[in-house]
Design a protein around this motif. Structure first.
Motif, PDB file in Angstrom:
ATOM      1  N   LYS A 173       2.774   0.534 -14.338  1.00 30.35           N
ATOM      2  CA  LYS A 173       1.905  -0.546 -14.383  1.00 30.35           C
ATOM      3  C   LYS A 173       2.600  -2.045 -14.378  1.00 30.35           C
ATOM      4  CE  LYS A 173      -1.923  -2.742 -15.351  1.00 30.35           C
ATOM      5  NZ  LYS A 173      -2.996  -2.969 -14.342  1.00 30.35           N
ATOM      6  N   ALA A 174       3.969  -1.955 -15.141  1.00 30.88           N
ATOM      7  CA  ALA A 174       4.603  -3.260 -15.038  1.00 30.88           C
ATOM      8  C   ALA A 174       4.990  -3.537 -13.709  1.00 30.88           C
ATOM      9  CB  ALA A 174       5.888  -2.918 -15.826  1.00 30.88           C
ATOM     10  N   LEU A 175       5.232  -2.679 -12.903  1.00 27.52           N
ATOM     11  CA  LEU A 175       5.687  -2.717 -11.472  1.00 27.52           C
ATOM     12  C   LEU A 175       4.376  -3.382 -10.432  1.00 27.52           C
ATOM     13  CD1 LEU A 175       8.303  -0.009 -10.798  1.00 27.52           C
ATOM     14  CD2 LEU A 175       8.649  -2.445 -11.116  1.00 27.52           C
ATOM     15  N   CYS A 176       3.206  -2.718 -10.843  1.00 23.81           N
ATOM     16  CA  CYS A 176       1.999  -3.357 -10.401  1.00 23.81           C
ATOM     17  C   CYS A 176       1.639  -4.610 -10.703  1.00 23.81           C
ATOM     18  CB  CYS A 176       0.766  -2.319 -10.873  1.00 23.81           C
ATOM     19  SG  CYS A 176       0.859  -0.504 -10.085  1.00 23.81           S
ATOM     20  N   ILE A 177       1.941  -5.075 -11.773  1.00 20.63           N
ATOM     21  CA  ILE A 177       1.892  -6.700 -12.162  1.00 20.63           C
ATOM     22  C   ILE A 177       3.202  -7.238 -11.529  1.00 20.63           C
ATOM     23  CG2 ILE A 177       2.144  -8.272 -14.164  1.00 20.63           C
ATOM     24  CD1 ILE A 177       1.480  -5.964 -15.977  1.00 20.63           C
ATOM     25  N   PHE A 178       4.404  -6.865 -11.287  1.00 14.10           N
ATOM     26  CA  PHE A 178       5.097  -7.847 -10.585  1.00 14.10           C
ATOM     27  C   PHE A 178       4.992  -7.799  -9.255  1.00 14.10           C
ATOM     28  CE2 PHE A 178       8.359  -6.422 -14.098  1.00 14.10           C
ATOM     29  CZ  PHE A 178       8.035  -7.382 -15.214  1.00 14.10           C
ATOM     30  N   TRP A 179       4.702  -6.915  -8.580  1.00 16.09           N
ATOM     31  CA  TRP A 179       4.439  -6.808  -7.015  1.00 16.09           C
ATOM     32  C   TRP A 179       3.020  -7.070  -6.625  1.00 16.09           C
ATOM     33  CZ3 TRP A 179       6.997  -1.204  -6.873  1.00 16.09           C
ATOM     34  CH2 TRP A 179       8.400  -1.505  -6.904  1.00 16.09           C
ATOM     35  N   PHE A 180       1.982  -6.640  -7.293  1.00 16.05           N
ATOM     36  CA  PHE A 180       0.784  -6.865  -6.760  1.00 16.05           C
ATOM     37  C   PHE A 180      -0.380  -7.916  -7.700  1.00 16.05           C
ATOM     38  CE2 PHE A 180       2.077  -2.669  -5.678  1.00 16.05           C
ATOM     39  CZ  PHE A 180       2.412  -2.755  -4.352  1.00 16.05           C
ATOM     40  N   SER A 181       0.094  -8.233  -8.779  1.00 16.93           N
ATOM     41  CA  SER A 181      -0.453  -9.091  -9.720  1.00 16.93           C
ATOM     42  C   SER A 181      -1.734  -8.230 -10.172  1.00 16.93           C
ATOM     43  CB  SER A 181      -0.963 -10.346  -9.199  1.00 16.93           C
ATOM     44  OG  SER A 181       0.093 -11.124  -8.721  1.00 16.93           O
ATOM     45  N   LEU A 182      -1.710  -6.927 -10.288  1.00 18.14           N
ATOM     46  CA  LEU A 182      -2.674  -6.001 -10.868  1.00 18.14           C
ATOM     47  C   LEU A 182      -2.560  -6.003 -12.270  1.00 18.14           C
ATOM     48  CD1 LEU A 182      -2.694  -3.121  -8.268  1.00 18.14           C
ATOM     49  CD2 LEU A 182      -4.138  -5.151  -8.264  1.00 18.14           C
ATOM     50  N   LYS A 183      -3.194  -6.855 -12.997  1.00 19.32           N
ATOM     51  CA  LYS A 183      -2.976  -7.035 -14.425  1.00 19.32           C
ATOM     52  C   LYS A 183      -4.050  -6.612 -15.358  1.00 19.32           C
ATOM     53  CE  LYS A 183      -0.444 -11.368 -13.403  1.00 19.32           C
ATOM     54  NZ  LYS A 183      -0.505 -12.712 -13.938  1.00 19.32           N
ATOM     55  N   ASP A 184      -5.195  -6.040 -14.913  1.00 18.33           N
ATOM     56  CA  ASP A 184      -6.231  -5.490 -15.660  1.00 18.33           C
ATOM     57  C   ASP A 184      -5.825  -4.143 -16.118  1.00 18.33           C
ATOM     58  OD1 ASP A 184      -7.651  -7.658 -15.243  1.00 18.33           O
ATOM     59  OD2 ASP A 184      -9.219  -6.767 -13.605  1.00 18.33           O
ATOM     60  N   ILE A 185      -6.312  -3.905 -17.240  1.00 17.57           N
ATOM     61  CA  ILE A 185      -6.160  -2.448 -17.955  1.00 17.57           C
ATOM     62  C   ILE A 185      -7.182  -2.257 -18.774  1.00 17.57           C
ATOM     63  CG2 ILE A 185      -4.619  -3.221 -19.714  1.00 17.57           C
ATOM     64  CD1 ILE A 185      -3.060  -0.671 -19.606  1.00 17.57           C
ATOM     65  N   THR A 186      -7.791  -1.070 -18.540  1.00 21.28           N
ATOM     66  CA  THR A 186      -8.805  -0.761 -19.560  1.00 21.28           C
ATOM     67  C   THR A 186      -8.445  -0.541 -20.833  1.00 21.28           C
ATOM     68  OG1 THR A 186      -8.678   1.780 -19.368  1.00 21.28           O
ATOM     69  CG2 THR A 186      -9.929   0.487 -17.619  1.00 21.28           C
ATOM     70  N   VAL A 187      -9.423  -0.812 -22.121  1.00 20.17           N
ATOM     71  CA  VAL A 187      -9.108  -0.762 -23.302  1.00 20.17           C
ATOM     72  C   VAL A 187      -8.454   0.812 -23.654  1.00 20.17           C
ATOM     73  CG1 VAL A 187      -9.951  -0.412 -25.739  1.00 20.17           C
ATOM     74  CG2 VAL A 187     -10.778  -2.193 -24.001  1.00 20.17           C
ATOM     75  N   GLY A 188      -9.164   1.905 -22.899  1.00 15.75           N
ATOM     76  CA  GLY A 188      -8.579   3.129 -23.171  1.00 15.75           C
ATOM     77  C   GLY A 188      -7.390   3.379 -22.279  1.00 15.75           C
TER      78      GLY A 188
END
Length: 312
Positions: free
Chosen positions: A82-97
């Protein structure tokens, strides 16, 4: 500051900001993080493969090392993709679950790792203080049972934390200034009373870590007492050498862990990016170093691993 004003598109979502204020350098931060993660996976999967293939390594010490390797893989995999998705693709959303799953695995695996280190200290105590009874006291079956007890302890101690967090009312602006759902960071975005979660987190940090460190210190106190009763200096050195790998692994685990806990509680002067970077490194560095330390310090494991790598 624009990023901080963003709100999730759905009320069941959180936003992980990565490293706030350093968004322009996320790609550069991803390089050491991804490198550590890859080394972690390669090293720990190598330990699991070699120990699994080699009958000569089916011993309590190596079974415990496999438990440590498996926990290291799970711990780093919980946060790093997830951290790499944030760094590389700016995919910052994550569900509460998804966020609560990260909290559950982080808490459970961290406490399980600590219990495994206590078991490894007990292993060294038996090996040095009761060498003639070692094989009868620490059988493979008993070692597996101790590993299962470590996991059960982690699960039981972890259960209240996600329940406490999920019961908190969260503000409309559900932005978590972190690369993963670190429990303290999640609690800070709540609009409710944090007293319960703070007390529970502090009690767990003090009791679990404190008791585990006391048990490890007791084991090594008895080990040193037994060693100093031996007159031969060479025997002293040989006995101490068998403990060096475990001592190094303990230092890599407890030192950054305790430092991170202390900076969260008392390090208000430390900037947020530093907090976040340290929080990531303390979950990445120890599992990355564990197979390297045991590979260097343990001749039997080093020889077996060399045999497989030389075939490649």
């Amino acid at each position: 500051m624009v990023a901080f004003n963003r709100t999730p598109s759905h009320p069941s979502m959180f936003i992980l900001m990565g490293i706030p204020g350093l968004e322009d350098t996320h790609v550069w931060f991803s390089i050491p993080f991804a490198t550590c993660y890859v080394i972690n996976l390669v090293g720990n999967f190598s330990v699991l493969y070699v120990v699994g293939k080699e009958q000569a390594l089916h011993k309590p010490m190596y079974l415990m090392l496999c438990m440590l390797s498996l926990s290291g893989i799970i711990l780093s995999t919980t946060i790093m993709p997830k951290a790499l998705c944030i760094f590389w693709f700016s995919l910052k959303d994550i569900t509460v679950g998804g966020c609560l799953i990260q909290v559950i695995f982080l808490s459970m695996v961290s406490m399980t790792q600590s219990a495994i280190l206590v078991t490894m200290a007990f292993d060294r105590y038996v090996a040095i203080c009761n060498p003639l009874r070692y094989t009868s006291i620490l059988t493979n079956a008993r070692t597996a049972t101790l590993g299962l007890v470590s996991l059960i302890r982690g699960v039981l101690l972890m259960v209240p934390l996600p329940l406490l967090l999920s019961s908190l009312p969260f503000c409309a602006n559900r932005i978590i200034p972190h690369t993963y759902c670190e429990p303290v960071a999640v609690a800070k975005i709540s609009c409710g009373d944090l007293t319960g979660s703070r007390i529970y987190g502090l009690v767990i940090a003090v009791l679990v870590t404190g008791i585990d460190l006391m048990l490890i210190a007791l084991s090594y106190g008895l080990i040193l007492k037994a060693i100093f009763k031996i007159s031969s200096k060479n025997t002293h050195l040989k006995a101490l050498h068998t403990c060096t790998a475990h001592v190094c692994v303990m230092l890599t685990y407890y030192t950054p862990s305790l430092f991170t806990i202390m900076t969260h509680r008392f390090g208000q002067g430390i900037s947020l990016p530093v907090h976040i970077i340290l929080a990531n490194l303390h979950l990445l560095i120890p599992p990355m170093l564990n197979p390297i330390i045991y590979g260097i310090k343990t001749k039997e494991l080093r020889d077996k691993m060399s045999k497989y790598f030389c075939r490649m």
